[in-house]
Design a protein around this motif. Structure first.
Motif, mmCIF file in Angstrom:
data_model
loop_
_atom_site.group_PDB
_atom_site.id
_atom_site.type_symbol
_atom_site.label_atom_id
_atom_site.label_comp_id
_atom_site.label_asym_id
_atom_site.label_seq_id
_atom_site.Cartn_x
_atom_site.Cartn_y
_atom_site.Cartn_z
ATOM 1 N N ALA A 127 64.726 12.919 46.874
ATOM 2 C CA ALA A 127 66.119 13.105 46.276
ATOM 3 C C ALA A 127 64.673 14.114 45.239
ATOM 4 C CB ALA A 127 66.295 12.167 45.738
ATOM 5 N N GLU A 128 63.858 13.923 44.877
ATOM 6 C CA GLU A 128 62.831 15.053 43.544
ATOM 7 C C GLU A 128 62.159 16.257 44.677
ATOM 8 O OE1 GLU A 128 59.826 12.934 42.543
ATOM 9 O OE2 GLU A 128 60.957 11.012 41.540
ATOM 10 N N VAL A 129 62.099 16.245 45.938
ATOM 11 C CA VAL A 129 62.084 17.742 45.900
ATOM 12 C C VAL A 129 62.885 18.496 47.387
ATOM 13 C CG1 VAL A 129 60.004 16.551 46.957
ATOM 14 C CG2 VAL A 129 61.644 16.717 48.442
ATOM 15 N N TRP A 130 64.869 17.827 46.363
ATOM 16 C CA TRP A 130 65.208 18.442 47.329
ATOM 17 C C TRP A 130 65.364 19.750 47.326
ATOM 18 C CZ3 TRP A 130 68.316 17.008 50.824
ATOM 19 C CH2 TRP A 130 69.736 18.148 51.542
ATOM 20 N N ASP A 131 65.541 20.316 46.129
ATOM 21 C CA ASP A 131 65.793 21.695 44.808
ATOM 22 C C ASP A 131 63.809 22.671 45.636
ATOM 23 O OD1 ASP A 131 67.621 21.093 44.782
ATOM 24 O OD2 ASP A 131 67.986 20.746 42.846
ATOM 25 N N LYS A 132 63.198 21.915 46.089
ATOM 26 C CA LYS A 132 61.574 23.037 45.823
ATOM 27 C C LYS A 132 61.896 24.262 47.354
ATOM 28 C CE LYS A 132 58.740 19.654 44.095
ATOM 29 N NZ LYS A 132 58.023 19.073 43.805
ATOM 30 N N HIS A 133 63.242 24.270 48.176
ATOM 31 C CA HIS A 133 62.721 24.710 49.187
ATOM 32 C C HIS A 133 63.383 25.499 49.767
ATOM 33 C CE1 HIS A 133 58.882 22.600 49.633
ATOM 34 N NE2 HIS A 133 59.724 21.184 49.669
ATOM 35 N N PRO A 134 63.507 26.674 49.392
ATOM 36 C CA PRO A 134 65.558 27.321 49.598
ATOM 37 C C PRO A 134 65.200 28.012 51.345
ATOM 38 C CG PRO A 134 63.859 28.523 48.429
ATOM 39 C CD PRO A 134 63.744 27.087 47.797
ATOM 40 N N LEU A 135 64.236 27.683 51.423
ATOM 41 C CA LEU A 135 63.451 29.244 52.537
ATOM 42 C C LEU A 135 64.483 27.794 53.797
ATOM 43 C CD1 LEU A 135 62.960 31.180 54.823
ATOM 44 C CD2 LEU A 135 60.531 29.931 54.654
ATOM 45 N N GLU A 136 63.429 26.459 53.186
ATOM 46 C CA GLU A 136 64.841 25.629 54.506
ATOM 47 C C GLU A 136 66.156 25.262 54.070
ATOM 48 O OE1 GLU A 136 62.681 21.899 53.496
ATOM 49 O OE2 GLU A 136 60.655 22.641 54.710
ATOM 50 N N ARG A 137 66.912 25.497 53.244
ATOM 51 C CA ARG A 137 67.710 25.082 52.640
ATOM 52 C C ARG A 137 68.950 26.401 53.531
ATOM 53 N NH1 ARG A 137 66.516 24.168 47.386
ATOM 54 N NH2 ARG A 137 68.103 26.476 47.401
ATOM 55 N N ALA A 138 68.309 27.753 54.029
ATOM 56 C CA ALA A 138 68.699 28.555 54.910
ATOM 57 C C ALA A 138 69.483 27.779 56.459
ATOM 58 C CB ALA A 138 67.444 29.851 54.447
ATOM 59 N N VAL A 139 67.815 27.327 56.726
ATOM 60 C CA VAL A 139 67.309 27.073 58.239
ATOM 61 C C VAL A 139 68.637 25.969 58.769
ATOM 62 C CG1 VAL A 139 66.290 25.566 59.487
ATOM 63 C CG2 VAL A 139 65.015 27.415 57.825
ATOM 64 N N TRP A 140 68.906 25.054 57.940
ATOM 65 C CA TRP A 140 69.778 24.082 58.002
ATOM 66 C C TRP A 140 71.864 24.717 58.092
ATOM 67 C CZ3 TRP A 140 67.704 20.934 53.199
ATOM 68 C CH2 TRP A 140 66.419 20.503 52.885
ATOM 69 N N THR A 141 71.674 25.743 56.938
ATOM 70 C CA THR A 141 72.769 26.665 56.543
ATOM 71 C C THR A 141 73.211 27.489 58.267
ATOM 72 O OG1 THR A 141 72.552 26.847 55.040
ATOM 73 C CG2 THR A 141 74.481 28.815 55.775
ATOM 74 N N ALA A 142 72.371 28.326 58.660
ATOM 75 C CA ALA A 142 71.371 28.522 60.174
ATOM 76 C C ALA A 142 72.402 28.068 61.032
ATOM 77 C CB ALA A 142 70.412 29.118 60.250
ATOM 78 N N PHE A 143 71.624 26.982 60.717
ATOM 79 C CA PHE A 143 71.814 25.409 62.283
ATOM 80 C C PHE A 143 73.008 24.755 61.733
ATOM 81 C CE2 PHE A 143 72.442 20.562 62.893
ATOM 82 C CZ PHE A 143 71.353 20.639 64.262
ATOM 83 N N ALA A 144 73.861 24.562 60.997
ATOM 84 C CA ALA A 144 74.887 24.718 60.307
ATOM 85 C C ALA A 144 75.776 25.706 61.275
ATOM 86 C CB ALA A 144 75.473 24.119 59.352
ATOM 87 N N ASP A 145 75.624 26.809 61.194
ATOM 88 C CA ASP A 145 76.365 27.719 61.067
ATOM 89 C C ASP A 145 76.431 28.010 63.257
ATOM 90 O OD1 ASP A 145 77.229 28.838 58.480
ATOM 91 O OD2 ASP A 145 76.076 30.395 59.328
ATOM 92 N N SER A 146 76.080 27.786 63.607
ATOM 93 C CA SER A 146 75.090 27.733 65.183
ATOM 94 C C SER A 146 75.812 26.274 65.696
ATOM 95 C CB SER A 146 74.137 27.552 65.843
ATOM 96 O OG SER A 146 73.128 28.274 65.301
#
Length: 202
Positions: free
Chosen positions: A18-37
């Motif tokens: 929970a603490e590290v959730w907001d540290k990685h905007p690049l990873e959030r972008a990757v999860w979004t790309a996966f979701a879009d796929s």
């Protein structure tokens, strides 16, 4: 062994995640790309889901996501935190799911403890469960140009992989590579490079 090790640190791990959730905007972008796929194509499995943070995030992105983890303690935490989602105790190496039943698989740092000799079997199981056109998103510690290396993870022995080798194992199981992303560690993280692979079953 891995399940028992994570059982003992489940609460601490959930707090850490929970603490590290907001540290990685690049990873959030990757999860979004996966979701879009994979959105709208069928169910998506978060394998090695831990306390369910990413399973819930995938659901928020519009996916029919459910989580699986070896650790009963992790699954208990996931069910308590996200009672509207499905979570099951199980091994990603042998899941009771039909062939070609998944539109997507997220394996986010869930293979890092797998002995290298066993990894082809995991990719074969991912391929068995994936529908044609399905995607797998894999996150891992990346070796930074060095050979495959084991290291003393806080929970149990883990491995950092060259992404080329992981992509080769995935190709042998029938996947094609869609893309890959590298990122450097941020403050407070282990000083190791991170990587992810987005794969597709033809």
């Amino acid at each position: 062994m891995t399940a028992a090790a994570y059982d003992t640190v489940a609460v601490q791990y959930a707090e850490f995640a929970a603490e590290v959730w907001d540290k990685h905007p690049l990873e959030r972008a990757v999860w979004t790309a996966f979701a879009d796929s994979v959105r709208g194509r069928g169910p998506v499995a978060d394998l090695g889901c831990g306390p369910g943070h990413l399973t819930a995030h995938l659901r928020s992105l519009g996916l029919d996501a459910f989580g699986v983890d070896l650790s009963p303690a992790m699954i208990s935490l996931a069910r308590a935190a996200h009672p509207d989602l499905r979570f099951e105790v199980g091994s990603m190496a042998a899941l009771d799911l039909p062939d070609a039943s998944l539109a997507g698989i997220l394996s986010w740092y869930s293979l890092i403890h797998t002995p290298p000799a066993e990894l082809p079997g995991y990719f074969a199981e991912f391929a068995r469960m994936s529908a044609s056109g399905g995607h797998v998103l894999l996150g891992c510690f990346e070796s930074g140009g060095r050979p495959l290396t084991s290291f003393d993870h806080k929970v149990t022995t883990a491995y950092s992989w060259p992404l080329d080798e992981l992509a080769g194992l995935a190709a042998a199981a029938g996947f094609t590579e869609v893309g890959r992303v590298y990122r450097e560690p941020v403050a407070g993280e282990r000083p190791m490079r991170h990587g992810c692979l987005l794969l597709r079953k033809p």
